[in-house]
Structure formats: structure tokens, C-alpha cells
Design an enzyme around this catalytic site. Structure first.
Site, PDB file in Angstrom:
ATOM      1  N   TYR A 145     -34.853  60.937 -54.689  1.00 45.95           N
ATOM      2  CA  TYR A 145     -35.216  60.022 -53.829  1.00 45.95           C
ATOM      3  C   TYR A 145     -35.344  60.797 -52.278  1.00 45.95           C
ATOM      4  CZ  TYR A 145     -36.808  57.030 -57.327  1.00 45.95           C
ATOM      5  OH  TYR A 145     -36.630  56.156 -58.498  1.00 45.95           O
TER       6      TYR A 145
ATOM      7  N   PRO B 299     -22.812  57.759 -55.273  1.00 50.62           N
ATOM      8  CA  PRO B 299     -22.277  56.316 -56.065  1.00 50.62           C
ATOM      9  C   PRO B 299     -20.999  56.351 -55.288  1.00 50.62           C
ATOM     10  CG  PRO B 299     -22.077  57.211 -57.712  1.00 50.62           C
ATOM     11  CD  PRO B 299     -22.745  58.401 -56.616  1.00 50.62           C
TER      12      PRO B 299
ATOM     13  N   THR C  65     -26.036  60.677 -47.377  1.00 56.84           N
ATOM     14  CA  THR C  65     -25.094  59.917 -46.693  1.00 56.84           C
ATOM     15  C   THR C  65     -24.007  59.857 -47.783  1.00 56.84           C
ATOM     16  OG1 THR C  65     -26.803  57.968 -46.671  1.00 56.84           O
ATOM     17  CG2 THR C  65     -24.370  57.702 -46.431  1.00 56.84           C
TER      18      THR C  65
ATOM     19  N   GLU D  56     -30.719  61.845 -43.517  1.00 60.58           N
ATOM     20  CA  GLU D  56     -31.507  61.447 -43.884  1.00 60.58           C
ATOM     21  C   GLU D  56     -31.697  59.652 -43.603  1.00 60.58           C
ATOM     22  OE1 GLU D  56     -34.994  63.156 -43.906  1.00 60.58           O
ATOM     23  OE2 GLU D  56     -34.965  61.095 -43.374  1.00 60.58           O
ATOM     24  N   PHE D  57     -32.822  59.499 -42.673  1.00 59.48           N
ATOM     25  CA  PHE D  57     -33.068  57.975 -42.809  1.00 59.48           C
ATOM     26  C   PHE D  57     -34.466  57.554 -43.263  1.00 59.48           C
ATOM     27  CE2 PHE D  57     -31.060  59.708 -38.861  1.00 59.48           C
ATOM     28  CZ  PHE D  57     -30.165  58.669 -39.016  1.00 59.48           C
ATOM     29  N   LEU D  58     -35.027  58.457 -44.315  1.00 57.84           N
ATOM     30  CA  LEU D  58     -36.343  57.881 -44.401  1.00 57.84           C
ATOM     31  C   LEU D  58     -36.762  56.182 -45.134  1.00 57.84           C
ATOM     32  CD1 LEU D  58     -35.965  58.210 -47.603  1.00 57.84           C
ATOM     33  CD2 LEU D  58     -36.418  60.534 -47.171  1.00 57.84           C
TER      34      LEU D  58
ATOM     35  N   LYS E 158     -24.861  57.217 -39.315  1.00 61.42           N
ATOM     36  CA  LYS E 158     -25.838  57.078 -40.683  1.00 61.42           C
ATOM     37  C   LYS E 158     -25.233  55.855 -40.815  1.00 61.42           C
ATOM     38  CE  LYS E 158     -28.471  57.774 -44.000  1.00 61.42           C
ATOM     39  NZ  LYS E 158     -30.170  57.166 -44.787  1.00 61.42           N
TER      40      LYS E 158
ATOM     41  N   THR F  36     -23.275  53.067 -40.129  1.00 64.73           N
ATOM     42  CA  THR F  36     -23.530  52.512 -38.994  1.00 64.73           C
ATOM     43  C   THR F  36     -25.299  52.112 -38.696  1.00 64.73           C
ATOM     44  OG1 THR F  36     -22.295  53.859 -37.563  1.00 64.73           O
ATOM     45  CG2 THR F  36     -23.674  52.057 -36.193  1.00 64.73           C
ATOM     46  N   ALA F  37     -26.537  52.908 -38.904  1.00 70.04           N
ATOM     47  CA  ALA F  37     -27.520  52.992 -39.021  1.00 70.04           C
ATOM     48  C   ALA F  37     -28.022  51.508 -40.278  1.00 70.04           C
ATOM     49  CB  ALA F  37     -28.515  53.327 -38.755  1.00 70.04           C
TER      50      ALA F  37
ATOM     51  N   CYS G  93     -28.974  52.316 -50.745  1.00 69.22           N
ATOM     52  CA  CYS G  93     -27.745  53.191 -49.717  1.00 69.22           C
ATOM     53  C   CYS G  93     -27.012  51.208 -49.146  1.00 69.22           C
ATOM     54  CB  CYS G  93     -29.067  53.663 -48.414  1.00 69.22           C
ATOM     55  SG  CYS G  93     -29.338  54.800 -48.532  1.00 69.22           S
TER      56      CYS G  93
ATOM     57  N   ARG H  48     -32.379  50.945 -58.202  1.00 65.49           N
ATOM     58  CA  ARG H  48     -31.341  50.934 -57.688  1.00 65.49           C
ATOM     59  C   ARG H  48     -30.616  49.510 -57.008  1.00 65.49           C
ATOM     60  NH1 ARG H  48     -30.551  56.736 -55.905  1.00 65.49           N
ATOM     61  NH2 ARG H  48     -33.039  56.762 -54.996  1.00 65.49           N
TER      62      ARG H  48
HETATM   63  C1  UDX Z   1     -33.022  52.455 -46.323  1.00 61.10           C
HETATM   64  C2  UDX Z   1     -33.015  52.730 -44.840  1.00 61.10           C
HETATM   65  O1  UDX Z   1     -33.616  51.781 -44.135  1.00 61.10           O
HETATM   66  C3  UDX Z   1     -33.021  54.247 -44.287  1.00 61.10           C
HETATM   67  O2  UDX Z   1     -33.386  54.411 -42.481  1.00 61.10           O
HETATM   68  C4  UDX Z   1     -32.419  54.639 -45.394  1.00 61.10           C
HETATM   69  O3  UDX Z   1     -31.862  56.377 -44.590  1.00 61.10           O
HETATM   70  C5  UDX Z   1     -31.741  54.641 -46.514  1.00 61.10           C
HETATM   71  O4  UDX Z   1     -32.386  52.974 -46.518  1.00 61.10           O
HETATM   72  P1  UDX Z   1     -34.485  51.619 -47.800  1.00 61.10           P
HETATM   73  O5  UDX Z   1     -33.551  51.417 -49.026  1.00 61.10           O
HETATM   74  O6  UDX Z   1     -34.846  52.716 -48.720  1.00 61.10           O
HETATM   75  O7  UDX Z   1     -34.050  52.433 -46.510  1.00 61.10           O
HETATM   76  O8  UDX Z   1     -35.342  50.512 -48.031  1.00 61.10           O
HETATM   77  P2  UDX Z   1     -35.691  49.450 -46.271  1.00 61.10           P
HETATM   78  O9  UDX Z   1     -37.080  49.605 -46.113  1.00 61.10           O
HETATM   79  O10 UDX Z   1     -34.649  49.509 -45.501  1.00 61.10           O
HETATM   80  O11 UDX Z   1     -34.997  48.123 -47.595  1.00 61.10           O
HETATM   81  C6  UDX Z   1     -33.878  47.670 -48.174  1.00 61.10           C
HETATM   82  C7  UDX Z   1     -33.661  46.598 -48.455  1.00 61.10           C
HETATM   83  O12 UDX Z   1     -33.892  45.851 -47.719  1.00 61.10           O
HETATM   84  C8  UDX Z   1     -35.062  46.007 -49.457  1.00 61.10           C
HETATM   85  O13 UDX Z   1     -34.292  45.702 -50.790  1.00 61.10           O
HETATM   86  C9  UDX Z   1     -36.000  45.516 -48.897  1.00 61.10           C
HETATM   87  O14 UDX Z   1     -37.335  44.555 -49.282  1.00 61.10           O
HETATM   88  C10 UDX Z   1     -35.201  44.798 -48.203  1.00 61.10           C
HETATM   89  N1  UDX Z   1     -35.443  44.148 -46.944  1.00 61.10           N
HETATM   90  C11 UDX Z   1     -35.993  45.076 -45.974  1.00 61.10           C
HETATM   91  C12 UDX Z   1     -36.010  42.755 -46.936  1.00 61.10           C
HETATM   92  O15 UDX Z   1     -35.289  41.475 -47.144  1.00 61.10           O
HETATM   93  N2  UDX Z   1     -36.254  42.425 -44.776  1.00 61.10           N
HETATM   94  C13 UDX Z   1     -36.295  43.153 -44.626  1.00 61.10           C
HETATM   95  O16 UDX Z   1     -36.783  42.507 -43.500  1.00 61.10           O
HETATM   96  C14 UDX Z   1     -36.780  44.047 -44.216  1.00 61.10           C
HETATM   97  P1  ADP Z   2     -30.751  59.820 -53.464  1.00 62.91           P
HETATM   98  O1  ADP Z   2     -31.222  58.889 -53.769  1.00 62.91           O
HETATM   99  O2  ADP Z   2     -29.322  60.104 -52.712  1.00 62.91           O
HETATM  100  O3  ADP Z   2     -31.389  60.959 -53.571  1.00 62.91           O
HETATM  101  P2  ADP Z   2     -30.647  60.539 -56.542  1.00 62.91           P
HETATM  102  O4  ADP Z   2     -29.549  60.049 -57.315  1.00 62.91           O
HETATM  103  O5  ADP Z   2     -32.084  60.374 -56.467  1.00 62.91           O
HETATM  104  O6  ADP Z   2     -30.479  60.108 -55.132  1.00 62.91           O
HETATM  105  O7  ADP Z   2     -30.953  62.287 -56.340  1.00 62.91           O
HETATM  106  C1  ADP Z   2     -29.918  62.526 -57.150  1.00 62.91           C
HETATM  107  C2  ADP Z   2     -29.484  64.294 -57.619  1.00 62.91           C
HETATM  108  O8  ADP Z   2     -28.757  64.910 -57.484  1.00 62.91           O
HETATM  109  C3  ADP Z   2     -29.868  63.687 -59.096  1.00 62.91           C
HETATM  110  O9  ADP Z   2     -31.186  64.790 -59.475  1.00 62.91           O
HETATM  111  C4  ADP Z   2     -28.766  64.831 -59.759  1.00 62.91           C
HETATM  112  O10 ADP Z   2     -29.153  65.071 -60.815  1.00 62.91           O
HETATM  113  C5  ADP Z   2     -28.559  65.538 -58.610  1.00 62.91           C
HETATM  114  N1  ADP Z   2     -27.253  66.478 -59.174  1.00 62.91           N
HETATM  115  C6  ADP Z   2     -25.916  65.744 -59.066  1.00 62.91           C
HETATM  116  N2  ADP Z   2     -24.916  66.455 -58.853  1.00 62.91           N
HETATM  117  C7  ADP Z   2     -25.633  68.219 -58.816  1.00 62.91           C
HETATM  118  C8  ADP Z   2     -24.926  68.954 -58.474  1.00 62.91           C
HETATM  119  N3  ADP Z   2     -23.958  69.454 -58.833  1.00 62.91           N
HETATM  120  N4  ADP Z   2     -26.233  70.325 -58.832  1.00 62.91           N
HETATM  121  C9  ADP Z   2     -27.153  69.738 -58.971  1.00 62.91           C
HETATM  122  N5  ADP Z   2     -28.294  68.633 -58.342  1.00 62.91           N
HETATM  123  C10 ADP Z   2     -26.826  67.901 -58.518  1.00 62.91           C
END
Ligand code: UDX
Ligand code: ADP
Length: 474
Positions: free
Chosen positions: A16, A97, A136, A172-174, A227, A229-230, A283, A353
């Protein structure tokens, strides 16, 4: 090699984070070769699928970016060693994880995949390589990576060809669901590192589309800690509003009104104040637990307890929703049909997740309910993995207890149901025809809306009973 002219990038991990991030870098930097590698052959095959609707992750706008760059300067493969040796810069984007066993189990991050990557980079790199931590990671992971990189198996190298490394942290903060927009227009890009030349090499990549004032340069440790802390701050806001939601329900206030009232204070701000079934995603929980582990490790138990409570409240929020539903349905859901709308942890992603839907579904199954689960993007095989239980064959046994099955439509999910529980804020759930849907359900039928997506007037006109999270009764 001139560090500031990176020509070839390798990204280990096509998940992701790695997939969308590299797609955007390749799109914005056509002169840089971007190789994304992963051990998972199925995942790589899906990234290479000519049918862009079958990419392994669902992100709005990702298909268009991949279409522009794939085959031009963006390549997906399982050839990890080759991609590392031809790269000037290697991003580590593998999963980290929470550890399940041993020291720090349940809190610390499991770094075995990061370590495996570092060893592979040490073995295969040539010349000088900039290694970028994208996953992270706990504070000071860079030390471990650097230590591994600095002891490559030198027997394969002549003195002149001994590879050298710089390690950078570039978290990455996406957020999922808005990944492409976040990557194309980030609030900031954070780069931590001691080697100025390496830092500037990465800055030059981002400068293709991000303005200089949004690029922050920090120490390695500050970047790693920022990261965590955010994410801890964002999760804390959700636990805070969810705590207030419970209070609103018991006092007759409405959490949406409270959120609006406090969010208009510019010091507080209006974002991230939606009460809901609890935060999910890969995250938040992991990063807070990591922070908790670090605080204990560094002798700060009070700080650890402070952050721990954010996760405790989130777990409580999920279990109270399941309990409340049982209580409203006359104290039992045994053999009752409950439609679950939404299994993803948030809208616009197929990711489950840590989705609150998992714990809530398991609690209801434990209570004996028959769940009919609908989600527009989540694959039923993923739900089976999450619930660790096979689906029942639909309608096989109306008296069956503690079962689940997947439905392709909302209508099918609601047939004969005593209640519908909305857990993900998918746009299509905002436009449902409740007058019609009510006729499919068994009266007295309930709508439990944890995401504030339904129109309360429509629900009551349809003869349904509404419970909305955070809304107290007058
Ligand atoms: C988060 C951070 O936003 C991102 O910067 C970091 O890189 C990865 O973790 P993400 O988990 O993809 O991103 O989604 P996010 O939009 O932050 O939502 C996280 C969870 O909080 C979701 O389950 C969402 O439904 C929930 N949420 C979010 C709420 O319940 N209420 C809100 O107001 C905002
Ligand atoms: P994230 O949300 O952090 O991107 P994901 O679980 O979606 O996490 O992706 C992590 C990817 O890293 C998985 O597709 C996994 O197969 C891959 N991966 C883990 N260890 C290795 C490694 N040693 N070499 C290549 N790919 C790996």
C-alpha cells in the site's frame, strides 16, 4: 556517481505504501528508472495485469498513474537482487507488523523483514547506494540498518569495489483512499539524515513536483520519531471524539454538533473529528504500541501509559458497539440476521487491516448472529482470513448460529435482517433507498449507523428504528 543525479531507484515492497509512492515518483520523474520488487509473485503479477481494475490495491486515481508510467520507467518484478544492484537509491517499503512473540511482543515492531532487506541490499549493492527507510520504523532503526550495511561480505569485493551506503529516513504520510492526492500534493515531505549529499539527492527527486518550502530536512531520529508522533496525535483525536460520543449518547447531546463547535476554533481545527467505530488501518495502533514500547524501554512509564490509553479507548469503542447492538435487539442476537455494511477500515480502500469490522463481527458471531457482510471493494477471501472462519452457504440453515456470508448487493444483505450495522462510510451507503430496503427486513428492524451516513428522516419514514453513534436521545 554524482549523488544528486539519481538515475535508478529500487523499491523493496510493492504494498500500500511502496506501490503508489513509486508510481507517483515514476510518473513525475520520467528520466528515473523505478523498479518495484516484491517476494510475493501474485502481488507482482497483479501490478503487471493489463486490466488496470485488477491492480492489487484499490486507490482512486492509481490506475491512471500506473498506466502512464508502467513499461516506460516503472517496472514491477520479483527480481530483487538485480533491481538492487542496478539502483543508486533503494527504498525499503516492507511491512513492519507488531511483534507477536518474544521481547516486546504485542508492542514492538517486528523488524525481521526490514533486516532481511538490509542484508540483501548489503549483498547486492554496487558503488554508493542511498538507502531510504520508507516503512514506519521505531526510532533508531537506522542504526541497525547502517550496522548491517557496513558489514557486507567483503570477500566478494576488491577494495575499490566495496559498496558504501548512506541511510535516510523519509516517512510516508499518505492516507489510504487518498494516497494519490496525498502523494501528488503533500502537506510536507520529511527527510532525515546526516549525509547532506544523500539528503539533497532525495530532495532533488521530490523537487520535480513539490515546492522547496514543503521539504523539511531533519536529523534521522527526529524524522523517525515524527512519523510515530503524527500518527499518535491523529489517533488520539479519534479516541478523544469517540470518548465524547459516548458521553453525548448518555447526556442527550449530539457529537456532530460538538465536533462542529470545537472544530471551528482555529487552534483545534475541523479535521479528524468524525466519531466512528474506532480507528483501523495498518498504522495507528501499531505506531502507538511502538511508541509505548519505546517509552517503557527509555524509562518513561507514565508517558507509555498516557499513549496506551488511546488504544484502550479504541478497543473499548469497538466492543461497546457490539454489546449495544445485542442489548437493543432484546438482549440476544442468536440466529438473528444482521447485515454488516462495510468491512474496509475506511471508505475508498480495499484494506481491512485492523478494521473495526473484524472485532465487531467476531463479537456478534460469538453471540450467535448470522452476519450478511457487504463491501463494495473488499474481497470475501480477505474477510475469511480476517474472521478465521469459512463462510456459510447462504440460506443453508436459517437456524444456524454464529455464521457469516458475503453478499454482492446491499439488498441481498438486508433480506430478512433484524438489523443493519453500517461500519464503513462508503458513498453508496449515503444514497440507499430505505423505503424499499425496509420492506426486505424483519420488523421491528433497526439501523445502527456508526458513521453518520444515513438521513434520519428517511429512516423513520421507512418505519425503521435508528441508533446513531454519538447522538443522545432528547
Ligand atoms: C493514517 C495517517 O492518516 C497517515 O498519515 C499515515 O501515513 C498512515 O496512517 P490511514 O490509516 O490510511 O492513514 O487512514 P486515516 O484516514 O488516517 O484513517 C485512520 C482511521 O481513523 C480509519 O479507520 C478512519 O475511519 C478513522 N477516522 C479518521 C475516524 O474514525 N474519524 C476521523 O475523523 C478520521
Ligand atoms: P505497507 O502498507 O507498509 O505498504 P504491505 O504489507 O502492503 O505494507 O506491503 C509490504 C510488502 O513488502 C508485501 O507485499 C511483502 O510481500 C513485501 N516484502 C516483505 N519483505 C520483503 C523482502 N525481504 N523482499 C521483498 N519484498 C518484501
Amino acid at each position: 556517481m554524482m549523488l544528486n543525479s539519481i538515475q535508478s531507484i529500487c523499491c523493496i515492497g510493492a504494498g500500500y505504501v511502496g506501490g503508489p509512492t513509486m508510481a507517483v515518483i515514476a510518473d513525475r520523474c520520467p528520466e528515473i528508472m523505478v523498479n518495484v520488487v516484491d517476494l510475493n509473485e501474485d502481488r507482482i503479477a497483479a501490478w503487471n495485469d493489463p486490466d488496470l481494475s485488477r491492480l492489487p490495491i484499490y486507490e482512486p486515481g492509481l490506475d491512471a498513474v500506473v498506466q502512464r508510467a508502467r513499461g516506460r520507467n516503472l517496472f514491477f518484478s520479483c527480481e530483487v537482487d538485480e533491481a538492487i544492484s542496478s539502483a543508486d537509491m533503494v527504498f525499503i517499503s516492507v511491512n513492519t507488523p507488531t511483534k507477536r512473540k518474544g521481547v516486546g511482543a504485542g508492542q514492538a515492531s517486528d523488524l525481521r523483514w526490514v533486516e532481511a532487506c538490509a542484508r540483501q541490499v548489503a549483498k547486492c549493492s554496487k558503488g554508493h547506494t542511498v538507502v531510504v527507510e520508507k516503512s514506519t520504523l521505531p526510532v533508531r532503526t537506522a542504526v541497525a540498518i547502517k550496522a548491517i550495511l557496513d558489514i557486507p561480505s567483503r570477500k566478494n569485493h576488491t577494495n575499490d569495489s566495496i559498496p558504501t551506503f548512506s541511510v535516510l529516513s523519509n516517512p510516508e504520510f499518505l492516507a489510504e483512499g487518498t494516497a494519490i492526492a496525498d502523494l501528488e500534493n503533500p502537506d510536507r515531505v520529511l527527510i532525515g539524515g546526516d549525509n547532506q549529499e544523500a539528503v539533497e539527492a532525495l530532495v532533488n527527486i521530490y523537487k520535480h513536483w513539490v515546492s522547496e518550502d514543503k521539504i523539511l530536512r531533519t536529523k534521522l531520529w527526529s524524522s523517525e520519531l515524527s512519523k510515530l508522533t503524527a500518527n499518535a496525535f491523529l489517533a488520539q483525536r479519534i479516541s478523544s471524539i469517540n470518548a465524547v460520543a459516548a458521553l453525548c449518547e448518555t447526556t442527550g447531546a449530539d457529537v456532530r454538533e460538538v465536533a462542529l463547535a470545537i472544530g471551528t476554533d482555529s487552534r483545534i481545527g475541523s479535521k479528524f473529528l468524525n466519531a466512528g467505530p474506532g480507528f483501523g488501518g495498518s498504522c495507528f495502533k501499531k505506531d502507538i504500541l511502538n511508541l509505548v514500547y519505546l517509552c517503557h524501554y527509555f524509562g518513561l512509564p507514565e508517558v507509555a501509559d498516557y499513549w496506551s490509553k488511546v488504544v484502550d479507548l479504541n478497543t473499548w469503542q469497538q466492543s461497546r458497539i457490539a454489546r449495544l447492538l445485542v442489548q437493543k435487539l432484546f438482549g440476544t442476537v442468536t440466529a438473528k440476521r444482521i447485515a454488516i455494511l462495510g468491512f474496509a477500515f475506511k471508505a475508498n480502500t480495499n484494506d481491512t487491516r485492523e478494521s473495526p469490522a473484524i472485532r465487531i463481527s467476531l463479537d456478534l458471531i460469538e453471540e450467535g448472529a448470522q452476519l450478511a457482510i457487504h463491501d463494495p471493494k473488499v474481497d470475501p477471501t480477505q474477510i475469511e482470513l480476517d474472521l478465521k472462519q469459512q463462510p456459510s452457504t447462504v440460506d443453508s440453515n436459517l437456524l444456524a448460529e454464529g455464521t457469516w456470508h458475503f453478499t454482492d448487493s446491499v439488498e441481498e444483505a438486508l433480506k430478512g435482517a433484524d438489523a443493519v450495522l453500517i461500519l464503513t462510510e462508503w458513498e453508496e451507503y449515503r444514497r440507499l433507498n430505505w423505503a424499499f430496503l425496509a420492506s426486505l427486513m424483519r420488523a421491528p428492524a433497526w439501523v445502527f449507523d456508526t458513521r453518520s451516513v444515513v438521513d434520519s428522516k428517511q429512516i423513520s419514514e421507512a418505519g425503521l428504528i435508528l441508533w446513531r453513534l454519538g447522538q443522545g436521545e432528547d
